[in-house]
Design a protein around this motif. Structure first.
Motif, PDB file in Angstrom:
ATOM      1  N   HIS A 175       0.837  -1.240   0.008  1.00 45.06           N
ATOM      2  CA  HIS A 175       0.022  -0.143   0.132  1.00 45.06           C
ATOM      3  C   HIS A 175       0.729   1.362   0.103  1.00 45.06           C
ATOM      4  O   HIS A 175       0.093   2.367  -0.153  1.00 45.06           O
ATOM      5  CB  HIS A 175      -0.885   0.158   1.170  1.00 45.06           C
ATOM      6  CG  HIS A 175      -0.042  -0.006   2.528  1.00 45.06           C
ATOM      7  ND1 HIS A 175       0.691  -0.843   2.830  1.00 45.06           N
ATOM      8  CD2 HIS A 175      -0.257   0.815   3.602  1.00 45.06           C
ATOM      9  CE1 HIS A 175       1.293  -0.637   3.980  1.00 45.06           C
ATOM     10  NE2 HIS A 175       0.466   0.284   4.550  1.00 45.06           N
ATOM     11  N   THR A 233      -7.569   6.108  -3.109  1.00 43.98           N
ATOM     12  CA  THR A 233      -8.245   5.746  -1.897  1.00 43.98           C
ATOM     13  C   THR A 233      -9.590   5.118  -2.378  1.00 43.98           C
ATOM     14  O   THR A 233     -10.365   5.384  -3.369  1.00 43.98           O
ATOM     15  CB  THR A 233      -8.844   6.980  -1.354  1.00 43.98           C
ATOM     16  OG1 THR A 233      -7.827   8.040  -0.796  1.00 43.98           O
ATOM     17  CG2 THR A 233      -9.398   6.566   0.304  1.00 43.98           C
ATOM     18  N   PRO A 234      -9.593   3.818  -1.922  1.00 44.36           N
ATOM     19  CA  PRO A 234      -8.837   3.083  -1.024  1.00 44.36           C
ATOM     20  C   PRO A 234      -7.644   2.766  -2.071  1.00 44.36           C
ATOM     21  O   PRO A 234      -7.761   2.626  -3.055  1.00 44.36           O
ATOM     22  CB  PRO A 234      -9.599   1.842  -0.600  1.00 44.36           C
ATOM     23  CG  PRO A 234     -10.477   1.525  -1.388  1.00 44.36           C
ATOM     24  CD  PRO A 234     -10.911   2.799  -2.078  1.00 44.36           C
TER      25      PRO A 234
END
Ligand SMILES: C[S@@+](CC[C@H](N)C(=O)[O-])C[C@H]1O[C@@H](n2cnc3c(N)ncnc32)[C@H](O)[C@@H]1O
Length: 553
Positions: free
Chosen positions: A388, A397-398
């Protein structure tokens, strides 16, 4: 280009500074061409190992003059600058004040040189950053050249180099071949066109710098002033062929032919067109005009999705079962052009590719739907490995939602040793940016399979060679805009005939007999539909072979 062990660039800076050193033979030729009387003041704006300054000093000396006050240079790499300045001082008496250490873009004064020679730094826009870049682009803008954010460092370098020339001055430089075809280089080409009386581009069958993937050319621009330049081009087999030219009196390049400057600047022609026989060039132009259609008129070509962490998002069947990932969160994908066979990629092909690792699944999360426990666990595991934190992921996002996942109607390989592959997407799968995707326009009469069939004709294969660009290693690269400019034959065929044609071509492509696939496509389409003769088809296919050979040997 070479990295000389004796005077090589210092340490890790070499890459950041886009350093590749030029062979003395090329530098000597450029200095010979640029310096005509021995009284010219000469600048190399990024002198590195000093090969151009040495060549310039020797040339001036050979013309019976003293190079001491005439030879000037700039170099950003302080370690290299120090050692080379000393050598140039010892060898030719060039005083230290002529050899500046620092950033060329910071050293812009009045135009005071008669000749600018050299080989600019090759720094791609991704690595060309900070203050130097801002100054470089501003400097180009002040000269009336608006460069895009995608410009590599060589582009403003060339512009700023030209600006250092006095009226009547000459520029003799190495430049990447993309000067003549990249979209971002167009303003530089136009600047050359309005700043010199004549610009001669020299291309080479054998790469000038075999060690780098960039293909390069030589640019000889003469008589700086307000002009509408005549563009000329000459192809040489290898740099050794420059020596006999330099033995002649004048600086005219024998055998250089005029090129349509406007068409070159607009991207409608490339030098490579002049490397095929005139008869073939005329046939290609006539066919394009009367029976051709650009791929971009039939389909949009774009890159596939960018996951930002393929190792995380691309999952094989073993991982799917290990994590028990549910089907609605998986999209079938192909990952490499090797997976593309035949005219059409079928479901069966995709399953076979899955076994070999050329295909897999994309973990695809859409919207804000609640995530099943298995997917959550897989994402948490990814986070524990830091996926991430990668650039793409941390900026969305996400982080685990991959955008722009669209299903194309066909795939196109964009790096090929032979001809690029265009394959219909019968399997209805997806692909990342290692492949291009085609989305057919609604009104087009082409079905994806017949498009893939037409793609095999020698007419289109030749068009790929003419529109794509060769990389130093011999690969042909086809950017989306280049792909959209490739020509296809326009022909009418009833659906049954089209089916027979694609089945036949599919058969040959699947046995890797590309030549036979091309022969069948030529017979069905070029000869039976467009009335080309056998000899005309041979003219096209011979040109394909000769350009491919030139590119790959
Ligand atoms: C492609 S090399 C060419 C060196 C030399 N002219 C030759 O052909 O052998 C480019 C050179 O540009 C230098 N360089 C990079 N950015 C520079 C800048 N902004 N100002 C001056 N020199 C720079 C590098 O350190 C490197 O020596």
């Amino acid at each position: 280009m070479q990295r000389s062990p004796e005077i090589g660039p210092s340490h890790a800076d070499a890459k950041a500074y886009g350093t590749f050193y030029t062979d003395a033979q090329i530098a000597e030729f450029l200095a010979w061409w640029g310096i005509r009387t021995g009284t010219e003041s000469v600048l190399d704006p990024s002198f590195g190992g000093g090969v151009f300054l040495r060549a310039a000093a020797k040339r001036i000396h050979g013309l019976g003059r003293n190079p001491r006050q005439l030879v000037h240079g700039v170099e950003i790499d302080h370690v290299v600058h120090r050692s080379i300045s000393k050598k140039l001082g010892d060898e030719f008496g060039i005083p230290p004040q002529n050899l500046m250490a620092g950033d060329f873009f910071h050293q812009q004064g009045a135009a005071r040189f008669n000749v600018v020679v050299g080989n600019p730094p090759f720094i791609r826009y991704q690595n060309f950053s900070g203050e130097s870049r801002q100054i470089a682009l501003k400097r180009a803008l002040a000269l009336g050249v608006r460069l895009s954010e995608l410009s590599s460092a060589w582009a403003p370098f060339l512009v700023a180099g030209i600006a250092q020339l006095r009226p009547g001055g000459r520029l003799a430089m190495v430049a990447p071949a993309e000067l003549c075809h990249a979209g971002y280089a167009k303003p530089v080409l136009e600047y050359l066109g309005r700043t010199f009386e004549r610009v001669t581009f020299l291309t080479f069958e054998q790469p000038l710098f075999p060690d780098i993937s960039e293909s390069t050319i030589l640019v000889l621009a003469e008589n700086r002033g307000d002009h509408q330049a005549v563009f000329r081009h000459r192809d040489f087999q290898h740099p050794g062929a420059l020596s006999p030219v330099a033995e002649k009196e004048g600086s005219n390049i024998p055998g250089a032919k005029s090129v349509d400057a406007e068409a070159l600047q607009s991207g409608d022609i490339r030098f490579i067109q002049y490397l095929i026989p005139r008869k073939c060039r005329e046939l290609y132009a006539e066919l394009s005009e009367s029976a051709g259609i650009k791929l971009g008129q039939v389909a949009d070509v774009g890159i596939g999705y960018v996951s930002g962490a393929n190792d995380f998002f691309h999952v094989g069947p073993d991982e799917v079962s290990k994590w028990d990932l549910p089907e609605p969160f998986l999209k079938p994908i192909i990952r490499r052009s090797r997976a593309l066979r035949g005219v059409s990629l079928t479901r069966r092909d995709w399953r076979e590719n899955l076994r070999t690792g050329e295909a897999s699944y994309l973990l695809h999360v859409t919207g804000d739907q609640p995530l099943p426990q298995q997917v959550r666990r897989y994402i948490e595991d990814g986070e524990s490995q830091g996926f991430h934190l990668g650039y793409k992921c941390r900026n969305r996002t996400p982080w685990y939602r991959v955008p722009h996942v669209r299903r194309p109607d066909a795939f196109l390989s964009y790096m090929s040793t032979r001809s690029p592959r265009l394959v219909a997407n019968e399997a209805e799968v997806f692909a990342p940016n290692s492949l291009h995707g085609l989305r057919l326009h609604q009104q087009t009469e082409f079905a994806p399979e017949s498009l893939a069939g037409a793609w095999q004709t020698s007419f289109t294969r030749l068009s790929c060679e003419l529109q794509g660009h060769a990389l130093g290693g011999g690969m042909l690269k086809l950017e989306p805009t280049e792909a959209e400019r490739t020509m296809l034959p326009k022909f009418a065929m009833d659906p049954l005939e089209a089916l027979a044609l694609t089945a036949e071509i599919d058969r040959w492509l699947r046995t890797s007999d590309d030549a036979r696939a091309q022969a069948e496509a030529d017979r069905f389409i070029l000869r039976d539909r467009l009335n080309l003769t056998k000899a005309e088809c041979s003219l096209l296919s011979d040109a394909v072979i000769s350009l491919q050979r030139r590119r790959t040997t």
